[in-house]
Write an enzyme that holds these catalytic residues in place. Sequence first.
Site, PDB file in Angstrom:
ATOM      1  N   LYS A 182       0.584  -1.099   0.192  1.00 41.70           N
ATOM      2  CA  LYS A 182       0.043   0.101   0.094  1.00 41.70           C
ATOM      3  C   LYS A 182       0.884   1.367  -0.487  1.00 41.70           C
ATOM      4  O   LYS A 182       0.776   2.324  -1.231  1.00 41.70           O
ATOM      5  CB  LYS A 182      -0.955  -0.310   0.954  1.00 41.70           C
ATOM      6  N   THR A 183       1.617   1.350   0.620  1.00 42.94           N
ATOM      7  CA  THR A 183       2.324   2.694   0.762  1.00 42.94           C
ATOM      8  C   THR A 183       3.246   2.753   0.104  1.00 42.94           C
ATOM      9  O   THR A 183       3.864   3.573  -0.742  1.00 42.94           O
ATOM     10  CB  THR A 183       3.954   2.611   2.385  1.00 42.94           C
ATOM     11  N   ASP A 237      -1.769   7.763   3.949  1.00 40.45           N
ATOM     12  CA  ASP A 237      -1.451   6.256   4.324  1.00 40.45           C
ATOM     13  C   ASP A 237      -2.435   6.088   5.895  1.00 40.45           C
ATOM     14  O   ASP A 237      -2.335   6.715   6.554  1.00 40.45           O
ATOM     15  CB  ASP A 237      -0.017   6.471   4.323  1.00 40.45           C
ATOM     16  N   GLU A 238      -2.121   4.777   6.201  1.00 44.20           N
ATOM     17  CA  GLU A 238      -2.577   4.453   7.621  1.00 44.20           C
ATOM     18  C   GLU A 238      -4.093   5.040   7.941  1.00 44.20           C
ATOM     19  O   GLU A 238      -4.376   5.239   9.112  1.00 44.20           O
ATOM     20  CB  GLU A 238      -1.719   4.907   8.665  1.00 44.20           C
ATOM     21  N   GLN A 251      -5.522  -3.304  11.337  1.00 43.27           N
ATOM     22  CA  GLN A 251      -4.498  -2.865  11.268  1.00 43.27           C
ATOM     23  C   GLN A 251      -4.657  -1.474  12.561  1.00 43.27           C
ATOM     24  O   GLN A 251      -3.800  -1.190  12.876  1.00 43.27           O
ATOM     25  CB  GLN A 251      -3.446  -2.182  10.719  1.00 43.27           C
ATOM     26  N   ARG A 311       4.997  -7.854  10.323  1.00 42.60           N
ATOM     27  CA  ARG A 311       6.297  -6.914  10.704  1.00 42.60           C
ATOM     28  C   ARG A 311       7.649  -7.654   9.491  1.00 42.60           C
ATOM     29  O   ARG A 311       8.515  -6.628   9.144  1.00 42.60           O
ATOM     30  CB  ARG A 311       6.532  -6.098  11.660  1.00 42.60           C
TER      31      ARG A 311
HETATM   32  P1  ATP Z   1       1.670  -2.322   5.713  1.00 42.87           P
HETATM   33  O1  ATP Z   1      -0.112  -2.758   6.213  1.00 42.87           O
HETATM   34  O2  ATP Z   1       1.846  -2.852   7.102  1.00 42.87           O
HETATM   35  O3  ATP Z   1       2.010  -0.345   6.266  1.00 42.87           O
HETATM   36  P2  ATP Z   1       2.095  -1.803   3.501  1.00 42.87           P
HETATM   37  O4  ATP Z   1       0.997  -2.415   2.615  1.00 42.87           O
HETATM   38  O5  ATP Z   1       2.219  -0.444   3.082  1.00 42.87           O
HETATM   39  O6  ATP Z   1       2.305  -2.693   4.491  1.00 42.87           O
HETATM   40  P3  ATP Z   1       4.493  -1.895   1.937  1.00 42.87           P
HETATM   41  O7  ATP Z   1       5.147  -1.543   3.391  1.00 42.87           O
HETATM   42  O8  ATP Z   1       4.244  -0.612   1.086  1.00 42.87           O
HETATM   43  O9  ATP Z   1       3.669  -2.308   2.272  1.00 42.87           O
HETATM   44  O10 ATP Z   1       5.030  -2.787   1.363  1.00 42.87           O
HETATM   45  C1  ATP Z   1       5.561  -4.176   1.811  1.00 42.87           C
HETATM   46  C2  ATP Z   1       7.261  -4.802   1.239  1.00 42.87           C
HETATM   47  O11 ATP Z   1       6.747  -5.118   0.015  1.00 42.87           O
HETATM   48  C3  ATP Z   1       8.010  -3.211   0.807  1.00 42.87           C
HETATM   49  O12 ATP Z   1      10.026  -4.294   0.757  1.00 42.87           O
HETATM   50  C4  ATP Z   1       7.554  -3.162  -0.974  1.00 42.87           C
HETATM   51  O13 ATP Z   1       8.680  -2.888  -1.083  1.00 42.87           O
HETATM   52  C5  ATP Z   1       7.589  -4.533  -0.967  1.00 42.87           C
HETATM   53  N1  ATP Z   1       6.549  -4.829  -2.658  1.00 42.87           N
HETATM   54  C6  ATP Z   1       4.807  -4.024  -2.349  1.00 42.87           C
HETATM   55  N2  ATP Z   1       4.890  -4.400  -3.687  1.00 42.87           N
HETATM   56  C7  ATP Z   1       5.622  -5.002  -4.652  1.00 42.87           C
HETATM   57  C8  ATP Z   1       5.994  -5.674  -5.899  1.00 42.87           C
HETATM   58  N3  ATP Z   1       4.947  -5.070  -6.852  1.00 42.87           N
HETATM   59  N4  ATP Z   1       6.728  -6.190  -5.978  1.00 42.87           N
HETATM   60  C9  ATP Z   1       7.903  -6.362  -5.066  1.00 42.87           C
HETATM   61  N5  ATP Z   1       8.129  -5.785  -3.815  1.00 42.87           N
HETATM   62  C10 ATP Z   1       6.846  -4.854  -3.838  1.00 42.87           C
HETATM   63 MG    MG Z   2       2.449   0.737   5.052  1.00 40.48          MG
END
Ligand code: ATP
Ligand code: MG
Length: 785
Positions: A59-60, A246-247, A277, A630
Amino acid sequence: MSDTDENSPPAGAASGGLAARAMAARGAPYLDDLNPAQRDAVERLDGPVLMLAGAGTGKTKALMARVAHIVTTRRAESDEILAVTFTNKAAREMKDRLSRTPFDLRSPIKWMGTFHALSAKILRRHAELAGLKSNFTILDTDDQLRLLKQLLRAENIDDKRWPARQLAHLIDGWKNRALTPEKVPAADAAAFNNRGTEFYAAYQERLRTLNAVDFGDLLLHVVTIFQAHPDVLAQYQRWFRYILVDEYQDTNVAQYLWLRLLAQGHSNICCVGDDDQSIYGWRGAEVGNILRFEKDFPGAHVVRLEQNYRSTPHILAAASGVIAANEKRLGKTLWTEAEGGEKLRLIGHWDGEEEARWIGEEIEAMSRGTRGMSPMSLDDMAILVRASHQMRAFEDRFLTIGLPYRVIGGPRFYERLEIRDAMAYFRLVVSPEDDLAFERIVNTPKRGLGDVAQQKIQAEARAHGVSLVEGAALALEAGAIGGKGGKALHVLLEGLARWGALNREGRLNHVELAEQILDESGYTEMWKADKTPEAPGRLENLKELVKALEEFENLGGFLEHVALIMDNETEQGGAKVSIMTLHAAKGLEFPAVFLPGWEDGLFPSQRAMDETGLKAVEEERRLAYVGITRAEEVCTISFAANRRVFGQWQSALPSRFIDELPEAHVEVLTPPGLYGGGFGAAAAMRGSDLEDRAAQANVYNSPGWRRMQARAGERGLSQPRESRSPVIDLEAVARFAQGDRVFHQKFGYGHVTGVEGDKLEIAFEKAGVKKVVARFVTAPDDVPF
Ligand code: ATP
Ligand code: MG
C-alpha cells in the site's frame, strides 16, 4: 503553497493532454514492479480511490508510486500534492519510500507529513482567524498541564479530587472529536464535576491570551477555520489537486473532517489502510472512517490488494490465523509467491530474565549466521513489546553482554520521567548531598513548595555552604517556610533521614526500602491518583524499577549500575537491534522480529481488557497481527511462565493469541513436557491449577529438565539454546574459584568473591561488586594471578 497562490495557476493543469501524459509516463520505471491491482490504484488518478488491503501488500509503495505518477504525468506540481499520515514514524517511512521510488521529483513535496505538522503550517497562515498571531507557541503536554493546574488553582479546585490530568484527558478527547467548547454535547455536561466545558472554555481563552495552542488545537483550529471561512477553505480545496493518506484506519474524527473538507475540491483523494491494523482506538481513532469511505466519497474506486510481498508463507498464514478470530472485520485473503522459509517459532521461558537472555543469544547467533541462514545485520532485527516496561529486561541484558541496541519512539527505560523521579529519591537517600536530585523531587509530588520556597532553601544552603537538604532544615528552623509547605517539607526531611538510616544500617531489605520510599513520599500515590492514559504505564514502569533492584545487593550498587550503563551508551555506534512498542512498529518491516511477553494480562493487556472488554481484545488482536506482519523471514513469539512483580513470583498464562496460531505454521522450540509443549498450552493451562503449573514450571531448573534438554539435543530437536544451556553455564562457573582474577567484557578486571547458580559474584576494580553470568567472564591469561 506560496503567498501568491491564488494568482499563480498551477503549471500542471495547463500542461495536460492525454497524449502528453502518456508520453511522460511511458517507460515510467516506478510502474514496472507493480502488480496489476497496484497499477490500477496508481493510474486511476481521477476521483476518490480507496486502497484497502492487508499488511505488506504494498500500500505504502503504491501510494508513493502514485505521487511519482502524478508528478511525472504533470497532473500537478509537487507542492499541489498533500500527502499525510498519522505518526511521525509513518511520515518518515513515507518520505523514505518516496526517495527510493525511481522518478524525477523535480521539487520536494512540501505538503508531506503528519496531520499535526501540516495543520501547524496551515494555521500559521491564518492564525488571526483563530484569534492568534502567526508566531504562536505549540505547548507540550507538560506546559498544557501546568496551565490547567493554574486554572484549577485559581478556582480553588482540589487537585487531589479533580486532577488537572483528568481534565487534560477530557479536553484532548473533545478535541479529537473536533468539538469546540460550544459544541460539546449535553451528554458530556456532567464531566469533571459538571464543570468540564466551563474549564475547557476558560482554558481555550487562556491559550489565546498566551498566543499558544496545544496539540489538539492544531487540527481543531484548522477545521474550525475551514468551517467558518468558506473562502479560505476554497483556496485550499483548489490548491490541493491530489490528496493521499497513508494508515487511514487510524484517523480520528477531527482528522477525518479535515480531510473531507479539503477533498471536496477536486475529489482526488486516495486513502490507503487496513481495518485489521487499526490500533489507536484508545486515542480516538475511528476504524469506521475507513469502512465508511465509499459512502463519504461517492463513486469511490476501491482497490483490494491481496499479494503480500513482505513475509514468508508461514508468517503470513500465522498472522492471518490470529486475525481471523476477530468478528468485526471486512475479511481478506492474503497470499504470497514466496516459498519456503522457517515456520513461526514459539518458545516458553521460565521467567522474563530468561526470555531476555535467550533472545540476546539468539540475536548474537543470527548475526553470526545460524540454521543455514547467512549472517544478519543487527539493523535487520527488532524486538516488539506490548508495554514499554518490558524493555528494561532487554536493555539491561544487552548492556551486560554489550549488544548494541536502540529504543525507538520513546525514551530508554532509565530516561523516563517516572524512573528519573524515583531514582532521584533513591539518590538522595544514598547521598543527601545530591542537590540535583533534591531539586527534582522537592515538589514532586506537589507539596506546596513552589519557586519562592525553593529560593529560600537555596539561599540558606548558599549562606551556610551546605547541601540543599541541610539548607531546607535550616530554612525550617529559621521559620522561613511556614504553612502547608513548611509542614510538608518537614515530613519530607524526616522521611529522607529515616530512609537514609534504614539504608545505612541495612535493617530493611533494599527492595522493600525502595517500595517504602516511593509509597511514603507520596510518589506512587501521585500516579495512582492520575487519571491520564499514561499513568498506569508509569506505575508499571515503577514496579519494573523495583524489580530491577532485586538483582543488586543494595541501593548504592543499583545506582552505580545505572550510572555505568548510561555511560556505556554513548560508546555504541554502527548496527543496532531495534526495541520498540508494537504501536510504534506500524508500517515498518524487519527481516527478523521477536515478539516477547505473549501472556494473558500482558498481551492482551489486562488494562485494555478491564476497560472495554471484548472490543479491547479485538484491538489487542489487531496489534498481534501488526506485530507478526512486521516480519519478513523470521518471527519468534515467546512467553514466560513467571514474571516477578514486587519481588513476588506471579504465574502467567500463555496468551490466548498463542492458541489462535495455526499449528501447521508454528514450530515449538520448547522441549516436550514443558508447559505442555508450549503450543496449545494456553488452553491446557487455563484449566489447570496454578500450583500444578508452578511445579511443572519448576522442572525448568531441575536436573530432569537439563537431561531432557540434552536428550532433545541428541535427537536433533531444534535447540536454540545450543551451547548455552544451563548445563554449560554451570560448567562455565566451575572454571572459576573464589579469589581468581578475571576479566569481564563490560566491567573489566576483578576478583571472584562468590558463586551463586550460574552467576559469579565479582569485585570489579572499577565497577564494584556485581553478579555476572559466568560465560562472559574469562581468565586473563596475560595477567599473572
Ligand atoms: P503495512 O500495512 O504494513 O503498512 P504496506 O501494505 O504498506 O504494509 P509496503 O510496506 O508498501 O506494504 O510493502 C511491503 C513490502 O513489499 C515492501 O518491502 C515493498 O517494497 C514490497 N513490495 C510491495 N509491492 C511490491 C511489488 N509489486 N513487487 C515487489 N515488492 C513489492
Ligand atoms: Mg504501509
